[in-house]
Design a protein around this motif. Structure first.
Motif, PDB file in Angstrom:
ATOM      1  N   HIS A   1       8.169 -21.374   9.041  1.00 14.78           N
ATOM      2  CA  HIS A   1       7.083 -20.491   9.471  1.00 14.78           C
ATOM      3  C   HIS A   1       6.478 -19.821   8.248  1.00 14.78           C
ATOM      4  O   HIS A   1       7.192 -19.325   7.381  1.00 14.78           O
ATOM      5  N   GLY A   2       5.163 -19.822   8.158  1.00 17.98           N
ATOM      6  CA  GLY A   2       4.475 -19.176   7.051  1.00 17.98           C
ATOM      7  C   GLY A   2       4.448 -19.991   5.769  1.00 17.98           C
ATOM      8  O   GLY A   2       3.959 -19.515   4.755  1.00 17.98           O
ATOM      9  N   GLY A   3       4.961 -21.217   5.806  1.00 14.66           N
ATOM     10  CA  GLY A   3       4.958 -22.054   4.603  1.00 14.66           C
ATOM     11  C   GLY A   3       3.542 -22.473   4.234  1.00 14.66           C
ATOM     12  O   GLY A   3       2.707 -22.720   5.109  1.00 14.66           O
TER      13      GLY A   3
ATOM     14  N   SER B   1      12.156 -24.246  -2.368  1.00 17.93           N
ATOM     15  CA  SER B   1      12.706 -25.586  -2.184  1.00 17.93           C
ATOM     16  C   SER B   1      12.598 -25.991  -0.726  1.00 17.93           C
ATOM     17  O   SER B   1      12.564 -25.159   0.162  1.00 17.93           O
ATOM     18  N   GLY B   2      12.523 -27.272  -0.509  1.00 16.70           N
ATOM     19  CA  GLY B   2      12.482 -27.782   0.849  1.00 16.70           C
ATOM     20  C   GLY B   2      11.068 -28.060   1.313  1.00 16.70           C
ATOM     21  O   GLY B   2      10.088 -27.854   0.602  1.00 16.70           O
ATOM     22  N   ASP B   3      10.980 -28.510   2.507  1.00 17.38           N
ATOM     23  CA  ASP B   3       9.731 -28.921   3.139  1.00 17.38           C
ATOM     24  C   ASP B   3       9.020 -27.708   3.740  1.00 17.38           C
ATOM     25  O   ASP B   3       9.527 -27.097   4.674  1.00 17.38           O
ATOM     26  N   SER B   4       7.847 -27.350   3.211  1.00 16.28           N
ATOM     27  CA  SER B   4       7.113 -26.184   3.716  1.00 16.28           C
ATOM     28  C   SER B   4       6.653 -26.378   5.156  1.00 16.28           C
ATOM     29  O   SER B   4       6.434 -25.410   5.872  1.00 16.28           O
ATOM     30  N   TYR B   5       6.509 -27.616   5.594  1.00 17.81           N
ATOM     31  CA  TYR B   5       6.040 -27.892   6.954  1.00 17.81           C
ATOM     32  C   TYR B   5       7.056 -27.477   8.020  1.00 17.81           C
ATOM     33  O   TYR B   5       6.718 -27.373   9.185  1.00 17.81           O
TER      34      TYR B   5
END
Length: 129
Positions: free
Chosen positions: A73-75, A66-70
């Protein structure tokens, strides 16, 4: 130094077989390999002769990040795929019920984005004008 290229990206998905079928439909790719993998999971390698997406699922259930991968770190922010005919690719993706967004037409090419069933964002780009 020799030339380097990206061979594959490995992502965790809820259903590797379903992911493989979608990638085959959207991009004309083929299953290069499928079978048992890490920790009793299953992996499908879907792509062309030089590169592929490894769609992995561990045994048991998975959950979406969940959440913004941007902002992590490592998203994994997105997977970009180059196509010859961006309009045809978008038509296939929309026909499968996916919403495309963030269209851009700028140097060096045209692009759009969409999210698959597992929340993985794909960028589709064409450098053909």
């Amino acid at each position: 130094m020799s030339s380097a290229f990206l061979e594959h990206v490995n992502v965790t998905v809820s259903d590797p077989e379903a992911t493989a079928k979608r990638l085959e439909s959207w991009f004309g790719w083929k299953v290069r390999w499928k079978g048992a993998s890490l920790g009793g999971g299953t992996t499908y390698h879907i792509g062309n002769e030089t590169s592929y997406v490894a769609a992995y699922s561990p045994p048991g259930t998975t959950s979406k990040v969940s959440g913004d991968s941007y902002s992590h770190h490592g998203g994994l922010n997105h997977i970009a795929v180059v196509v010859d005919d961006i309009d045809a690719a978008e038509a296939v993706i929309k026909a499968d019920g996916y919403h495309t967004h963030n269209h851009g037409d700028y140097e060096p090419g045209r692009r759009f984005y969409f999210d698959d069933d597992d929340g993985i964002e794909f960028e589709v780009v064409s450098y053909t004008k």
